[in-house]
Design a protein around this motif. Structure first.
Motif, PDB file in Angstrom:
ATOM      1  N   TYR A 156       0.821  -1.206   0.000  1.00  0.00           N
ATOM      2  CA  TYR A 156       0.000   0.000   0.000  1.00  0.00           C
ATOM      3  C   TYR A 156       0.857   1.259   0.000  1.00  0.00           C
ATOM      4  N   GLN A 157       0.496   2.187  -0.882  1.00  0.00           N
ATOM      5  CA  GLN A 157       1.086   3.519  -0.912  1.00  0.00           C
ATOM      6  C   GLN A 157      -0.049   4.528  -1.030  1.00  0.00           C
ATOM      7  N   PHE A 158       0.121   5.656  -0.358  1.00  0.00           N
ATOM      8  CA  PHE A 158      -0.943   6.660  -0.375  1.00  0.00           C
ATOM      9  C   PHE A 158      -1.081   7.233  -1.793  1.00  0.00           C
ATOM     10  N   ILE A 159      -2.302   7.169  -2.308  1.00  0.00           N
ATOM     11  CA  ILE A 159      -2.588   7.713  -3.632  1.00  0.00           C
ATOM     12  C   ILE A 159      -3.608   8.831  -3.530  1.00  0.00           C
ATOM     13  N   SER A 160      -4.688   8.579  -2.795  1.00  0.00           N
ATOM     14  CA  SER A 160      -5.711   9.601  -2.573  1.00  0.00           C
ATOM     15  C   SER A 160      -6.488   9.225  -1.326  1.00  0.00           C
ATOM     16  N   SER A 161      -7.142  10.205  -0.744  1.00  0.00           N
ATOM     17  CA  SER A 161      -7.931   9.949   0.466  1.00  0.00           C
ATOM     18  C   SER A 161      -9.113   9.035   0.160  1.00  0.00           C
ATOM     19  N   ARG A 162      -9.700   9.221  -1.003  1.00  0.00           N
ATOM     20  CA  ARG A 162     -10.850   8.398  -1.371  1.00  0.00           C
ATOM     21  C   ARG A 162     -10.443   6.940  -1.537  1.00  0.00           C
ATOM     22  N   LEU A 163      -9.315   6.701  -2.208  1.00  0.00           N
ATOM     23  CA  LEU A 163      -8.854   5.331  -2.408  1.00  0.00           C
ATOM     24  C   LEU A 163      -8.422   4.702  -1.083  1.00  0.00           C
TER      25      LEU A 163
END
Length: 464
Positions: A156-163
């Motif tokens: 996991y890597q941060f992409i967007s708050s929604r995802l």
């Protein structure tokens, strides 16, 4: 009395949840018995596909979408001009055999003196194999073109708050809601199979035992399939294996048996295991004549061959299920088929199984995790989605060897399932290449150099 009210409320809540779970299990069992579905799992799959599409859009910038689509269509690091095979060097492009480049000319059509550049095709294929090995990558999880919101396939890597919210909700759904219910459903299937097999084994009438087993085993496997939220699509069912036939299929995991067993009973040929797998093998063996063997025992090969011939020649027995690769492959290719299952003389029914890797990584690497760990990973995945194609039955042609027959069936399975047809032995996952295979490559190299040297000598003698 005030303290008893919360306890009473908790007690009644537990009772209500227990009754609901029991009702759901009862309904699932009845649906499995009658092979009926309300379509909830297919709706669940469509919702997941919509979420995955959003994950792709969030993960990749628009400017790189075209290049990433190209990578998903051809997941190769390099463009090969030649590759090593079990028979030597194989040139992959027509321009590689042009006479303008001596290092890429065909080994069989050369009529010229030897040049040092003739070694380049061997050096190039060796370097390409180091960069991207065509064989050993079949023993690892398949790479995905897009993220499926599982950290086991892509950290996991941060992409967007929604995802991120989708990922957190997905973890809660899979581990806290789906997994407990799936575990209960799997335990129900195990108890159903164990108790039913014990009862059937006590019956003195063989015909009645076979009839009851034709109901018990597929029902148990359908319960197991529902424990993985499996969505199975069967194609060309008119070609399903018949009694006394030999069913051969590509092998990805033990779930292959569950997938194929949802529609009919098989006599399975496979390696003897211990632990939970061994327990299930003994349970299945009570009601059907399965054939278990030890891979380390060389004498077992002749015993298996004899039992196969007896099974094929005995009327009324269920079809035999064999995985000729002898090991699990990651569902991207089909590797060398062993000839033992093609020497029994029966009708062969090829079957191609293709899993959708977006919902679960169904490949079982037995050297990396045990059966219980693997089942836990499957039950905490999104679902298992698979397509099964029943191919037309095949018989060995006159003058065709068992090896050629096995290769012909393997090509059909690979072509129908969209898999890569490889000639390499799947046992390379556990052992080094055989010395005979290395000697074949040395012989191919020697013939190439020797042929050029002879040509050079003949030209020299002619000039003299």
């Amino acid at each position: 009395s005030l303290r008893l009210q919360p306890l009473e409320a908790f007690y009644w809540a537990v009772q209500l949840i227990g009754r609901l779970v029991g009702l759901v299990l009862l309904v699932a069992t009845l649906l499995a018995v009658f092979n009926f579905s309300f379509g909830i799992r297919r709706l669940y799959i469509r919702i997941l596909l919509h979420l995955f599409e959003q994950a792709v859009e969030k993960r990749r910038p628009p400017s790189r979408k075209e290049s990433s689509d190209n990578l998903s269509r051809d997941n190769r690091l390099i463009q090969r001009h030649a590759k090593l095979t079990t028979e030597g060097i194989e040139l992959l492009h027509a321009d590689c055999a042009s006479s303008d480049d001596p290092s890429k000319a065909s080994t069989s059509s050369q009529k010229r003196p030897f040049h040092l550049s003739d070694l380049c095709v061997f050096v190039q294929s060796g370097i390409e194999s180091i960069i991207e090995d065509e064989v050993t990558k079949r023993f690892a999880a398949e790479d995905l073109a897009s993220w499926n919101l599982l950290t086991r396939t892509n950290k996991y890597q941060f992409i967007s708050s929604r995802l991120t919210c989708y990922w957190v909700l997905g973890c809660f759904l899979r581990y806290c809601i789906l997994f407990p219910f799936r575990m209960l459903l799997a335990l129900t299937a195990v108890l159903y199979l164990v108790i039913g097999s014990l009862i059937i084994a006590l019956l003195p009438w063989p015909g009645l035992r076979r009839y009851l087993n034709s109901i018990l085993t597929p029902t148990a496997f359908r319960l197991f399939a529902r424990a993985f939220s499996a969505v199975l699509r069967f194609h060309d069912v008119e070609n399903m294996p018949q009694n006394n036939g030999i069913c051969v299929a590509n092998h990805t995991s033990p779930i292959d048996v569950v997938v194929l067993g949802c529609r009919q009973v098989f006599s399975i040929v496979g390696q003897s295991h211990g632990g939970f797998t061994g327990f299930m093998q003994k349970t299945l063996h009570r009601t059907s004549p399965h054939i278990w063997f030890e891979r380390s025992e060389s004498s077992d090969a002749s015993v298996v061959k004899r039992k196969l011939e007896e099974h094929v020649s005995t009327p009324g027995l269920p079809p035999v299920l064999i995985f000729p690769e002898g090991t699990c492959i990651n569902n991207t290719s089909v590797m060398m088929f062993r000839k033992g299952g093609f020497e029994a003389g029966g009708v062969v029914y090829p079957v191609a199984i293709k899993y959708d890797p977006r919902f679960a990584d169904c490949f079982w690497n037995s050297s990396a995790c045990g059966m219980v760990t693997y089942l836990f990973m499957m039950m905490t995945s999104w679902a298992i989605v698979a397509d099964v194609w029943y191919l037309p039955p095949q018989i060995q042609q006159e003058g065709e060897s068992s090896v050629a027959f096995a290769n012909r069936v393997k090509r059909q399975i690979a072509g129908r399932g969209g898999l890569v047809d490889l000639q390499w032995d799947g046992n390379l996952k556990r052992s080094k290449p055989k010395s005979s295979l290395q000697e074949q490559h040395r012989e191919a190299f020697r013939k190439r150099i020797y042929g050029l040297s002879v040509t050079d000598q003949m030209e020299g003698s002619g000039a003299g």
